[in-house]
Design a protein around this motif. Sequence first.
Motif, PDB file in Angstrom:
ATOM      1  N   GLU A 150       0.828  -1.208   0.000  1.00 52.04           N
ATOM      2  CA  GLU A 150       0.000   0.000   0.000  1.00 52.04           C
ATOM      3  C   GLU A 150       0.860   1.254   0.000  1.00 52.04           C
ATOM      4  O   GLU A 150       0.589   2.224  -0.707  1.00 52.04           O
ATOM      5  N   LEU A 151       1.904   1.224   0.816  1.00 49.38           N
ATOM      6  CA  LEU A 151       2.821   2.375   0.853  1.00 49.38           C
ATOM      7  C   LEU A 151       3.496   2.596  -0.488  1.00 49.38           C
ATOM      8  O   LEU A 151       3.704   3.736  -0.923  1.00 49.38           O
ATOM      9  N   LYS A 152       3.861   1.530  -1.150  1.00 50.06           N
ATOM     10  CA  LYS A 152       4.505   1.632  -2.453  1.00 50.06           C
ATOM     11  C   LYS A 152       3.575   2.285  -3.472  1.00 50.06           C
ATOM     12  O   LYS A 152       4.000   3.106  -4.293  1.00 50.06           O
ATOM     13  N   LYS A 153       2.280   1.912  -3.410  1.00 43.77           N
ATOM     14  CA  LYS A 153       1.301   2.536  -4.310  1.00 43.77           C
ATOM     15  C   LYS A 153       1.152   4.025  -4.001  1.00 43.77           C
ATOM     16  O   LYS A 153       1.065   4.849  -4.910  1.00 43.77           O
ATOM     17  N   GLN A 154       1.114   4.352  -2.720  1.00 47.27           N
ATOM     18  CA  GLN A 154       0.999   5.762  -2.336  1.00 47.27           C
ATOM     19  C   GLN A 154       2.212   6.567  -2.820  1.00 47.27           C
ATOM     20  O   GLN A 154       2.074   7.697  -3.294  1.00 47.27           O
ATOM     21  N   LEU A 155       3.405   5.969  -2.686  1.00 44.66           N
ATOM     22  CA  LEU A 155       4.618   6.654  -3.128  1.00 44.66           C
ATOM     23  C   LEU A 155       4.588   6.900  -4.627  1.00 44.66           C
ATOM     24  O   LEU A 155       4.944   7.996  -5.100  1.00 44.66           O
ATOM     25  N   ALA A 156       4.140   5.920  -5.402  1.00 44.98           N
ATOM     26  CA  ALA A 156       4.029   6.075  -6.856  1.00 44.98           C
ATOM     27  C   ALA A 156       3.038   7.163  -7.208  1.00 44.98           C
ATOM     28  O   ALA A 156       3.262   7.973  -8.132  1.00 44.98           O
TER      29      ALA A 156
END
Length: 642
Positions: A216-222
């Motif tokens: 989820e964090l990776k998606k938010q960062l993208a």
Amino acid sequence: MIVKMKFLSITGPKNDIERMAGQYLSKYEIQLEHALTELKTVQNLRAYTDKNPYEEILRQASEYLPADLHTDREFPDMTVEKAEQILREAEKNLTDLKDQKAELAAKREKCKASMDSIEPFQGLEFDVHSLLNFHYEKYRFGRVSKEYFDKFDRYVYDTLDTIFYKCRSDEEYVYGVYFVPASLADKVDAVYASMHFEHIFIPDEYEGTATQAYGELKKQLAALDEAMVELDKKISAVVADRLDELAAAAAYLKKRSASFDIRKYAALTREKDNVFYILCGWMPEDQANAFQKEIENDEQTFVVVEDDHDNIFSTPPTKLHNFKLFRPFEMYVKMYGLPAYNEMDPTMFVAITYAFIFGAMFGDVGQGLVLLLGGLFLYKKKGMDLAAIIGSAGIFSTFFGFMYGSFFGFEDVLKARWLKPKEAMMTLPVVGQMNTVFVVAIVFGMFLILTAMILHIIVAVRNHDVEGAWFDTNGVAGFIFYGFIVASLILFMSGHALPATIIMVLVLGLPLLAMAFKEPLSAWMEKKKADLDGGVGMYLVQTFFEMFEVLLSFFSNTLSFVRIGAFAVSHAAMMEVVLMLAGFENGATGNWLVIVLGNAFVCAMEGLIVGIQVLRLEYYELFSRFYKGTGHAFKPYKMKEK
């Protein structure tokens, strides 16, 4: 040669210093000196300590202007006020976008920090958020070094009421989470702390396992990265509407900012109404003349040239300017020490003597051509000064190769135009049979020592140094003394023993006495009183030992040049060994691979050794007689854009 310098004092109205620097000094080379230090005798001066007014607006502009912003359009009516207005209007239009970008950047930083903290625990297949509901159990996420973890697992773990769940490990650490009953938390925490367990705080606002939370964090960062890209496009679109104008304004203020920094070298007068700046510095003579000519019609800029260096506190810097052929040899001069402004630049002397002596010591047509072509190739490709020096040395190696009749070690391919170093012998009185190249090397060394003495005399006369010119070991007295020794030796070795003896007995005493009593004689010529430390007796004892040292140094310096002949002979001997190993002795046909490898080895090893030995002769036998190398480099002021 050393470029002649002029000391300039530049003055004008206080507020005109930036225009003057940008319009004039940016075109010329000038080494600025601190005006307050140079103008100690001038009253009522103060430092120029104003703060740079352009730093802040340029720093703000750098946040939204592209780093490579440039325009070819000219804005002749650009002023400081107009440039500041253009940049401030652009900043005002971009304020909201900049605030949004700062907010996104903060969110991205927080998201990235959360990812970094949770990433090592992706092996934990348990709902991270549900740990918050534990009432009777405590947990700690963290890491411990492998060394301590192994000890903990082997000796301590089974004795504690705790569960350690290992998530991941790398070369240094083991990452995981441990659980402990709430009532025993303090005791167990202390044990883990003694094992250097490092606590890592995990964000508690995410649902699911660590792997799911990381995803989820990776998606938010993208998503945040994509939003920042879109925002940068909007900012670029706003900038693009006034691109040329913004570029010209920024460039103009950068130039003024660079000019402003020159104020740290300036001094100001203390008048209330008409305050003037003063700048001082060294400029090459030709540029100083051009600068004076350019400002002839400038009513706000005035220049005074100080021709008498005795009235200046700073010493003139040294800038070397030699022919392109000799320029690479400046490297050797700078290694010893840059010449002082009142010295002689020895670059040309080094260039000629170094290459010539190298060739005499390493004479081989084939290997000389290899050095020549290899050096030129590297100089063209890499611009290495050392490569150019090797190429120059290769020219004389080739020349002496023809003189010695040597081609890649073969002595029967070419006819010697002068002699064979190993074979040529001559008979001398008393000494008997001696290798000719040894005798020639010593005579050549004598000639170089006498030349170095002449250079010393020239420098001393130029600097009005009476003692150095007339009575020094390398002055006129030393030159006459050593010159007559050389003449006597040549006469004696050539069979003219009587005139040689007469010179030794009658002529050498006077210059030797002049060198011994150089201090009182110099004082007498300058009409001063001689200052003899320790009295006459101590002075005579000291003089005796000094003269003994002088005679010893003349002898050892002369004998040092024997190495020129020694290396010429050793080169022929080394190549003879290579030919023997290859089986080419007595005209036989041998192994060409051994010849190639042997030549490569001799060329590399002997070339390096000869290069060092020639440099030693230059530094110790020649430079020590006429050169000090106490100068400091000319460092022109550069206006740097911020």
